[in-house]
Design a protein around this motif. Structure first.
Motif, PDB file in Angstrom:
ATOM      1  N   PHE A   1       0.834  -1.204   0.000  1.00 53.72           N
ATOM      2  CA  PHE A   1       0.000   0.000   0.000  1.00 53.72           C
ATOM      3  C   PHE A   1       0.869   1.255   0.000  1.00 53.72           C
ATOM      4  CE2 PHE A   1      -2.293   3.217   2.625  1.00 53.72           C
ATOM      5  CZ  PHE A   1      -3.306   3.509   1.720  1.00 53.72           C
ATOM      6  N   VAL A   2       1.913   1.273   0.854  1.00 53.42           N
ATOM      7  CA  VAL A   2       2.813   2.435   0.922  1.00 53.42           C
ATOM      8  C   VAL A   2       3.584   2.575  -0.389  1.00 53.42           C
ATOM      9  CG1 VAL A   2       4.786   3.441   2.124  1.00 53.42           C
ATOM     10  CG2 VAL A   2       2.996   2.285   3.435  1.00 53.42           C
ATOM     11  N   LYS A   3       4.055   1.438  -0.940  1.00 54.78           N
ATOM     12  CA  LYS A   3       4.803   1.473  -2.209  1.00 54.78           C
ATOM     13  C   LYS A   3       3.943   2.051  -3.326  1.00 54.78           C
ATOM     14  CE  LYS A   3       7.344  -1.521  -5.407  1.00 54.78           C
ATOM     15  NZ  LYS A   3       6.619  -1.074  -6.604  1.00 54.78           N
TER      16      LYS A   3
ATOM     17  N   ILE B   1       3.776   5.772  -2.983  1.00 49.53           N
ATOM     18  CA  ILE B   1       5.037   6.418  -3.371  1.00 49.53           C
ATOM     19  C   ILE B   1       5.166   6.435  -4.891  1.00 49.53           C
ATOM     20  CG2 ILE B   1       7.549   6.201  -3.308  1.00 49.53           C
ATOM     21  CD1 ILE B   1       7.268   5.084  -0.470  1.00 49.53           C
ATOM     22  N   ASP B   2       4.884   5.295  -5.525  1.00 46.32           N
ATOM     23  CA  ASP B   2       5.023   5.205  -6.980  1.00 46.32           C
ATOM     24  C   ASP B   2       4.036   6.125  -7.699  1.00 46.32           C
ATOM     25  OD1 ASP B   2       6.986   3.352  -6.558  1.00 46.32           O
ATOM     26  OD2 ASP B   2       5.706   1.598  -6.939  1.00 46.32           O
TER      27      ASP B   2
ATOM     28  N   GLY C   1       3.685  12.501   1.671  1.00 45.64           N
ATOM     29  CA  GLY C   1       4.926  12.659   0.914  1.00 45.64           C
ATOM     30  C   GLY C   1       4.776  13.628  -0.236  1.00 45.64           C
ATOM     31  N   LYS C   2       5.920  14.128  -0.689  1.00 45.28           N
ATOM     32  CA  LYS C   2       5.904  15.049  -1.829  1.00 45.28           C
ATOM     33  C   LYS C   2       7.208  14.872  -2.602  1.00 45.28           C
ATOM     34  CE  LYS C   2       5.049  19.853  -3.096  1.00 45.28           C
ATOM     35  NZ  LYS C   2       3.869  19.528  -3.905  1.00 45.28           N
ATOM     36  N   ASN C   3       7.106  14.730  -3.924  1.00 44.21           N
ATOM     37  CA  ASN C   3       8.285  14.582  -4.774  1.00 44.21           C
ATOM     38  C   ASN C   3       8.913  15.943  -5.049  1.00 44.21           C
ATOM     39  OD1 ASN C   3       7.430  11.955  -4.839  1.00 44.21           O
ATOM     40  ND2 ASN C   3       7.734  11.694  -7.041  1.00 44.21           N
TER      41      ASN C   3
ATOM     42  N   LYS D   1      15.542  13.112  -8.660  1.00 41.28           N
ATOM     43  CA  LYS D   1      14.192  12.989  -8.139  1.00 41.28           C
ATOM     44  C   LYS D   1      14.243  12.396  -6.732  1.00 41.28           C
ATOM     45  CE  LYS D   1      11.745  12.519 -12.527  1.00 41.28           C
ATOM     46  NZ  LYS D   1      10.841  11.669 -13.344  1.00 41.28           N
ATOM     47  N   GLN D   2      13.775  13.169  -5.797  1.00 40.34           N
ATOM     48  CA  GLN D   2      13.748  12.721  -4.407  1.00 40.34           C
ATOM     49  C   GLN D   2      12.330  12.911  -3.850  1.00 40.34           C
ATOM     50  OE1 GLN D   2      16.830  14.954  -2.415  1.00 40.34           O
ATOM     51  NE2 GLN D   2      18.484  13.738  -3.335  1.00 40.34           N
ATOM     52  N   ARG D   3      12.091  12.257  -2.728  1.00 36.12           N
ATOM     53  CA  ARG D   3      10.763  12.365  -2.100  1.00 36.12           C
ATOM     54  C   ARG D   3      10.937  12.678  -0.621  1.00 36.12           C
ATOM     55  NH1 ARG D   3       5.576  11.190  -3.397  1.00 36.12           N
ATOM     56  NH2 ARG D   3       4.136  10.488  -1.746  1.00 36.12           N
TER      57      ARG D   3
END
Length: 452
Positions: free
Chosen positions: A91-93, A96-97, A122-124, A131-133
């Motif tokens: 669910f978390v993955k 994020i994706d 989260g925010k990219n 590219k970081q988050r």
């Protein structure tokens, strides 16, 4: 062969380089200060903050270490998915994706293997073309406990409790569901206005709108149509609450159908009572601790006051002086508990100061006169009193005339009797004389024998 720059040109180049160096120094200072500010903000934050690249943690603040139970250095290089229990990792993955930037909840797996509920957001970001988050994690264990406590209280509450999000029920306790005749499961996801009476929906919508604007909501009543088609009356208040970044509406409601019906019956009885009071031609006044609490329309005919003028006044205005006011109070407020009524003829005063005589009939309100409540009927008997006095006067005159007539008749009878007696005596005496005279004449003419 290129031309060598002149001294002036070289000097100009040097100045430009110096200006660039100065700009770089300024930028460096700003960058250092900004980096320091970011570090201070991260360390001061109550939320766990980490910077990840390809799910690998590059940086983490102290709050992140505190929440997860790891040291900050231990977190660096970890896959962030390992901070969650296995059943929550997919669910978390996925979030994020999909670059989800809204808050969501999951279960964190701490270093000591204990589980805690957390809220994640989260925010990219792009940093140096990488590219970081940035991920923030908040421990919501206490909030969850509070929610469970609230849910328990709501389920145990005698009131109906519900929560609305985007116009739909997301939580309904058993009481609120019972009011409608539906189960909580049937109500979940339904439009919150679906069971509201059509004539009341606009008002309910306005109250919900005000609640979402943080305006104060006062209790209001409305009708609902239950599952079996019957109509029930509900009283409720609504207030806005925040949850997961969304604004929700919290409603507290109670079924007041029986109260509403009882109040309606009471109003009907009050109307009937008012009609009866107005039909009584005498003044009817209620008192509590000698203050007037109600009066019928006939008080204007009896006292000259309107009911509105009298209500709230001390009953002293109805009497001629303080002495009479105290006297009537002593009579009515010293009744025995078994003596619930009392009648008294007593002088009163009208609004214009005119004195009247009233027949006062008092009745105790409540169980005892100790409650200091009585209702009194005032009948203006002034004219009747005057008529009675005149009638008594006429009766007295008639008795006097009758006595005089009787005496006159007696005198007349005596006069007649005397006159008759004297007349007969005289006639008999004359007759006797004549008879004697005739006898003498007869004797003289030898007619004695025939007469014998």
């Amino acid at each position: 062969m290129s031309k060598k720059p002149t001294y002036t040109e070289l000097e100009e180049r040097v100045k430009r380089l110096e200006r660039k160096v100065q700009s770089y120094e300024v930028l460096k200072d700003v960058l250092i200060e900004t980096e320091g500010s970011c570090c201070r903000l991260q360390e001061a934050s109550f939320e766990g903050i980490s910077v990840c690249e390809e799910r690998i943690i590059l940086e983490a603040n102290k709050a992140m270490a505190t929440i997860t139970g790891y040291e900050a250095q231990e977190l660096i290089g970890m896959d962030i998915l390992n901070l969650f229990t296995p059943e929550w990792r997919d669910f978390v993955k996925h979030n994020i994706d999909s670059m989800l930037d809204k808050p969501y909840e999951a279960i964190c797996l701490k270093k000591d293997t204990t589980h805690i509920p957390v809220e994640i957001q989260g925010k990219n970001v792009n940093f140096l073309n990488r590219k970081q988050r940035v991920v923030s994690i908040r421990d919501i264990g206490e909030r969850k406990q509070a929610e469970e406590l609230y849910k328990t209280i709501a389920e145990k509450s005698h009131a109906g409790v519900y929560v609305v999000h985007d116009g739909k029920f997301i939580y309904v306790n058993d009481n609120a569901a019972r009011y409608t005749g539906y189960s909580p499961q049937e109500l979940a996801g339904k439009e919150s206005l679906f069971c509201v009476h059509p004539k009341d929906r606009r008002r309910i919508t306005e109250n919900l709108r005000k609640a979402l604007k943080d305006e104060r909501s006062i209790p209001y009543t409305y009708r609902i149509i239950t599952k079996d088609g019957s109509i029930r009356w509900i009283i409720e208040t609504v207030s806005p609450v925040s949850f997961g970044g969304d604004k929700l509406v919290l409603g507290n409601a109670m079924d007041v159908t029986e109260i509403k019906e009882a109040r309606q019956r009471l109003e009907e009885l009050e109307e009937l009572e008012a009609s009866i009071l107005d039909a009584i031609p005498h003044a009817v006044i209620g008192f509590e601790r000698r203050h007037i609490i109600f009066a019928n329309n006939a008080v204007e005919d009896v006292f000259g006051w309107t009911p509105e003028e009298l209500i709230g006044k001390l009953s002293r205005v109805l009497y001629r002086n303080d002495e009479e006011y105290e006297k009537i109070g002593a009579i009515f407020y010293n009744l025995r508990d078994d003596q619930r009524t009392h009648a008294e003829e007593f002088p009163c005063r009208k609004k214009d100061g005119t004195g009247i005589i009233s027949m006062m009939s008092a009745s105790v309100i409540g169980k005892s006169i100790k409650d200091r409540k009585v209702v009194v009927v005032y009948e203006n008997i002034t004219e009747r009193k005057k008529a009675r006095e005149k009638l008594l006067e006429y009766h007295e005159k008639l008795r006097s005339l009758a006595s005089e007539l009787s005496m006159t008749e007696e005198r007349e009878r005596q006069f007649i009797a005397t006159a008759l007696h004297d007349g007969i005596s005289q006639t008999m005496a004359v007759a006797k004389i004549k008879i004697e005279s005739l006898q003498k004449e007869a004797e003289s003419t030898h007619l004695t024998d025939p007469l014998k």
